[in-house]
Design a protein around this motif. Structure first.
Motif, PDB file in Angstrom:
ATOM      1  N   UNK A 273       0.773  -1.080  -0.138  1.00 60.55           N
ATOM      2  CA  UNK A 273      -0.322   0.803   0.046  1.00 60.55           C
ATOM      3  C   UNK A 273       1.106   1.233   0.212  1.00 60.55           C
ATOM      4  N   UNK A 274       0.551   1.893  -1.306  1.00 59.90           N
ATOM      5  CA  UNK A 274       1.051   3.161  -1.057  1.00 59.90           C
ATOM      6  C   UNK A 274       2.493   3.463  -1.631  1.00 59.90           C
ATOM      7  N   UNK A 275       3.328   2.101  -2.076  1.00 61.97           N
ATOM      8  CA  UNK A 275       4.450   1.853  -2.619  1.00 61.97           C
ATOM      9  C   UNK A 275       4.048   2.393  -4.295  1.00 61.97           C
ATOM     10  N   UNK A 276       3.659   2.751  -4.832  1.00 58.54           N
ATOM     11  CA  UNK A 276       3.114   2.968  -6.374  1.00 58.54           C
ATOM     12  C   UNK A 276       3.205   2.241  -6.741  1.00 58.54           C
ATOM     13  N   UNK A 277       2.701   2.443  -8.511  1.00 58.77           N
ATOM     14  CA  UNK A 277       3.158   1.586  -9.583  1.00 58.77           C
ATOM     15  C   UNK A 277       3.876   0.306  -9.474  1.00 58.77           C
ATOM     16  N   UNK A 278       5.982   0.807  -9.943  1.00 63.87           N
ATOM     17  CA  UNK A 278       6.330  -0.794  -8.945  1.00 63.87           C
ATOM     18  C   UNK A 278       6.330  -0.362  -6.969  1.00 63.87           C
TER      19      UNK A 278
ATOM     20  N   UNK B 158      12.758  -7.018   4.131  1.00 59.70           N
ATOM     21  CA  UNK B 158      12.739  -5.559   3.245  1.00 59.70           C
ATOM     22  C   UNK B 158      13.010  -4.132   4.012  1.00 59.70           C
ATOM     23  N   UNK B 159      12.810  -3.069   3.193  1.00 62.45           N
ATOM     24  CA  UNK B 159      13.931  -2.189   3.136  1.00 62.45           C
ATOM     25  C   UNK B 159      12.709  -1.061   2.673  1.00 62.45           C
ATOM     26  N   UNK B 160      12.936   0.179   2.888  1.00 60.67           N
ATOM     27  CA  UNK B 160      12.544   1.082   1.577  1.00 60.67           C
ATOM     28  C   UNK B 160      12.625   2.530   2.316  1.00 60.67           C
ATOM     29  N   UNK B 161      12.894   3.565   1.390  1.00 61.00           N
ATOM     30  CA  UNK B 161      12.986   4.397   0.896  1.00 61.00           C
ATOM     31  C   UNK B 161      12.703   5.141   1.975  1.00 61.00           C
ATOM     32  N   UNK B 162      13.288   6.496   3.150  1.00 60.97           N
ATOM     33  CA  UNK B 162      12.571   7.246   4.429  1.00 60.97           C
ATOM     34  C   UNK B 162      11.345   7.683   3.875  1.00 60.97           C
ATOM     35  N   UNK B 163      11.659   8.230   2.661  1.00 60.79           N
ATOM     36  CA  UNK B 163      10.591   8.750   2.163  1.00 60.79           C
ATOM     37  C   UNK B 163       9.316   7.926   1.381  1.00 60.79           C
ATOM     38  N   UNK B 164       9.477   6.610   1.249  1.00 59.13           N
ATOM     39  CA  UNK B 164       8.747   6.101   0.269  1.00 59.13           C
ATOM     40  C   UNK B 164       8.750   4.729  -0.616  1.00 59.13           C
TER      41      UNK B 164
ATOM     42  N   UNK C 274      11.913  -2.688  -1.413  1.00 59.90           N
ATOM     43  CA  UNK C 274      12.820  -4.509  -1.605  1.00 59.90           C
ATOM     44  C   UNK C 274      13.273  -5.156  -0.543  1.00 59.90           C
ATOM     45  N   UNK C 275      13.089  -6.270  -1.384  1.00 60.37           N
ATOM     46  CA  UNK C 275      12.718  -7.109  -0.053  1.00 60.37           C
ATOM     47  C   UNK C 275      13.362  -8.611  -0.523  1.00 60.37           C
ATOM     48  N   UNK C 276      13.772  -9.845   0.750  1.00 59.96           N
ATOM     49  CA  UNK C 276      14.873 -10.573   0.471  1.00 59.96           C
ATOM     50  C   UNK C 276      14.066 -11.853   1.088  1.00 59.96           C
ATOM     51  N   UNK C 277      13.912 -12.900   0.413  1.00 59.80           N
ATOM     52  CA  UNK C 277      12.699 -13.568   0.793  1.00 59.80           C
ATOM     53  C   UNK C 277      13.594 -14.550   2.091  1.00 59.80           C
ATOM     54  N   UNK C 278      14.577 -14.842   2.370  1.00 59.34           N
ATOM     55  CA  UNK C 278      15.494 -15.316   3.053  1.00 59.34           C
ATOM     56  C   UNK C 278      15.631 -16.984   2.229  1.00 59.34           C
ATOM     57  N   UNK C 279      15.689 -17.933   3.031  1.00 63.49           N
ATOM     58  CA  UNK C 279      16.489 -19.559   3.037  1.00 63.49           C
ATOM     59  C   UNK C 279      15.679 -20.064   2.369  1.00 63.49           C
ATOM     60  N   UNK C 280      15.555 -20.828   1.605  1.00 64.09           N
ATOM     61  CA  UNK C 280      16.681 -21.734   0.798  1.00 64.09           C
ATOM     62  C   UNK C 280      17.127 -20.657  -0.455  1.00 64.09           C
ATOM     63  N   UNK C 281      18.132 -19.675  -0.438  1.00 65.86           N
ATOM     64  CA  UNK C 281      18.712 -19.358  -1.800  1.00 65.86           C
ATOM     65  C   UNK C 281      18.931 -20.365  -2.916  1.00 65.86           C
ATOM     66  N   UNK C 282      18.673 -19.985  -4.207  1.00 67.65           N
ATOM     67  CA  UNK C 282      19.575 -20.751  -4.892  1.00 67.65           C
ATOM     68  C   UNK C 282      20.387 -20.472  -4.930  1.00 67.65           C
ATOM     69  N   UNK C 283      21.254 -21.487  -6.033  1.00 68.46           N
ATOM     70  CA  UNK C 283      23.475 -21.879  -5.880  1.00 68.46           C
ATOM     71  C   UNK C 283      23.112 -20.239  -7.152  1.00 68.46           C
ATOM     72  N   UNK C 284      23.933 -19.426  -7.276  1.00 74.70           N
ATOM     73  CA  UNK C 284      23.981 -19.161  -8.078  1.00 74.70           C
ATOM     74  C   UNK C 284      24.638 -19.480  -9.243  1.00 74.70           C
ATOM     75  N   UNK C 285      24.710 -18.855 -10.058  1.00 76.62           N
ATOM     76  CA  UNK C 285      25.257 -19.627 -11.367  1.00 76.62           C
ATOM     77  C   UNK C 285      25.240 -18.321 -12.708  1.00 76.62           C
TER      78      UNK C 285
END
Length: 225
Positions: free
Chosen positions: A111-116, A148-154, A158-169
């Protein structure tokens, strides 16, 4: 740290086409609080799933349907990632196969985050804490290894789902792109390394490439207001 501007760079075989696609979905350049999208020419082949996908918000079911229809008309496609029929979001792929979701109306988290509304990332809690410190953005979610983090201005979260994290290829085809605003790039790079980043390379234009604690490449360059 000095103010850093965040964008997401997406490698593409046809950057102009991909830019036109996203311009048809999002208000671009959008408000100051919307994370920017950049498109870079690349002939590399994608290996495995992306570590980032976008969440586009809707104001109503009609708006959600219209966004999906626009995406399909512009060259997008439906995507099956195991979502359940009762789930309200709709999973799509852009013309180069990058996953994104059109979120149903009424999401309290967006809510309030905008289109993206969100960059949804595959990553650990540690990398979420790193980016909170690097950008100076407060944590707006920190539970069960998810952050998840967000600019102080709203604006865009940006969010991270935690483990398990798929191996980087291989090299990520989607990368954070930081612009130093009215600051010293070398000092900023050193501070990011001090927070846990790894130095990778220096570009011809003076920008530097680093990796965050999960090994994701990102670029740090100069800019002006």
């Amino acid at each position: 740290m000095t103010s850093l501007h965040l964008a997401l760079t997406i490698d593409a075989h046809d950057p102009a086409r991909l830019a036109d696609f996203w311009a048809g979905i999002l208000p671009l350049p959008g408000p100051d609080t919307q994370v920017g999208l950049r498109f870079a020419q690349s002939d590399g082949q994608r290996v495995g799933p992306n570590r980032v996908h976008l969440h586009v918000t809707s104001t109503s079911l009609e708006d959600q349907e219209a966004t999906v229809a626009a995406a399909l008309q512009l060259g997008g496609s439906h995507l099956d990632v195991g979502q359940l029929p009762e789930e309200g979001h709709i999973v799509l792929a852009d013309p180069e196969g990058n996953e994104f979701c059109v979120i149903e109306p009424g999401s309290s988290f967006l809510a309030g985050c905008g289109r993206l509304g969100e960059l949804a990332c595959d990553g650990t809690r540690a990398v979420g804490l790193f980016w909170a410190e690097a950008l100076g953005w407060p944590l707006v979610w920190d539970e069960n290894e998810e952050t998840a983090i967000q600019s102080p201005y709203g604006g865009t979260k940006v969010a991270w789902g935690g483990p398990p994290v798929a191996p980087k290829r291989g090299r990520n085809r989607q990368r954070f792109d930081l612009t130093v605003i009215d600051g010293d790039l070398a000092v900023e790079a050193d501070q990011l390394v001090g927070l846990g980043a790894t130095w990778l390379d220096e570009a011809a234009d003076g920008a530097v490439e680093l990796a965050d604690p999960d090994g994701n490449e990102f670029r740090l360059g100069r800019g002006r207001r």
